[in-house]
Design an enzyme around this catalytic site. Structure first.
Site, short mmCIF file in Angstrom:
data_model
loop_
_atom_site.label_atom_id
_atom_site.label_comp_id
_atom_site.label_asym_id
_atom_site.label_seq_id
_atom_site.Cartn_x
_atom_site.Cartn_y
_atom_site.Cartn_z
N LYS A 1 -35.54 11.71 -52.86
CA LYS A 1 -36.56 12.77 -52.98
C LYS A 1 -36.71 13.16 -54.44
CE LYS A 1 -37.25 16.33 -49.51
NZ LYS A 1 -36.59 17.51 -48.94
C1 E4P Z 1 -38.83 19.29 -46.95
O1 E4P Z 1 -38.38 18.16 -47.01
C2 E4P Z 1 -38.14 20.51 -47.37
O2 E4P Z 1 -36.77 20.30 -47.24
C3 E4P Z 1 -38.45 21.72 -46.50
O3 E4P Z 1 -39.35 21.43 -45.47
C4 E4P Z 1 -38.68 22.98 -47.25
O4 E4P Z 1 -39.03 24.01 -46.37
P1 E4P Z 1 -38.89 25.57 -46.68
O5 E4P Z 1 -40.16 26.05 -47.25
O6 E4P Z 1 -38.63 26.18 -45.34
O7 E4P Z 1 -37.72 25.73 -47.63
#
Ligand code: E4P
Length: 217
Positions: free
Chosen positions: A84
């Protein structure tokens, strides 16, 4: 649309995996930080042993060289690891270098369709638009999914659209209707998704009728 779990908690992953619905897992530094005392590499490898699908592990470097270094290291942990990287120009550089080495990337923190188009052109395997965080600033996050899906379809782009930052079951339904390839969901939302008062009432009535019938035989 496939369902991923958005967590680094192994108990949650074990439970959701036992329901037979998981196609992958996404983690991020904030989710890892909730797992006090856990080792990052060991956690990712354990997740990969529980779920047979892409497992996202996030880089923390801000420069492309650093992201590539981390990405190569994470990818060596397990063949299902997806690296990522953030939606920045350094992130794009890292994606194009990692993609040339056959390492799959998930471009995260995507908040507009241009970021998604450029991520795809750099060679992203997955793009992660953050629906909930867009909603938080008073804009419809699902419109972002719709725009990206339309652009990708129109231009025959094969990068997968992953609806991230999912906050409630309706987000999952809307992401599916909007044409997202994947929704990554917190455990709580996934659990909540299968709860319905009419299902509980239905079970209760069926069992009561069954019992009455058994007693009246
Ligand atoms: C995506 O891969 C992220 O880990 C995640 O969906 C972030 O979400 P949040 O806005 O609840 O932190």
């Amino acid at each position: 649309m496939q369902i991923y779990l958005d967590t680094a908690n192994l108990d949650e992953i074990r439970t959701a995996a036992s329901w037979g619905v998981l196609s992958g897992v996404t983690t991020n530094p904030s989710l890892m930080a909730k797992e006090k005392g856990a080792d990052f590499k060991a956690t990712i490898q354990e997740i990969a042993s529980l779920v047979d699908g892409p497992i996202s592990a996030e880089t923390t470097a801000l420069d492309a060289d650093g992201m590539v270094r981390e990405g190569r290291e994470f990818a060596a942990w397990h063949p299902n690891v997806v690296v990522k990287v953030p939606s920045t120009t350094e992130g794009l550089k890292a994606v194009s270098r990692l993609a040339r080495e056959g390492i799959r990337c998930n471009v995260t923190l995507c908040f507009n369709a241009i970021q998604a188009l450029l991520a795809a052109r750099a060679g992203a395997f997955i793009i992660s638009p953050f629906v909930g965080r867009v909603d938080d600033v008073g804009v419809d996050g699902m419109d972002l999914i719709r725009e990206i899906v339309q652009i990708y379809r129109q231009h025959r782009i094969t990068t997968l659209v992953l609806a991230a930052s999912i906050r409630h079951p309706r987000h999952i339904v809307e992401a599916a209707l909007a044409g997202a390839d994947i929704a990554t969901c917190p455990f709580k939302v996934l659990e909540q998704s299968m709860r319905h008062p009419l299902t509980d009432i239905g079970i209760e009535r069926f069992l009561a009728d069954w019992k009455a019938w058994q007693q009246g035989k």
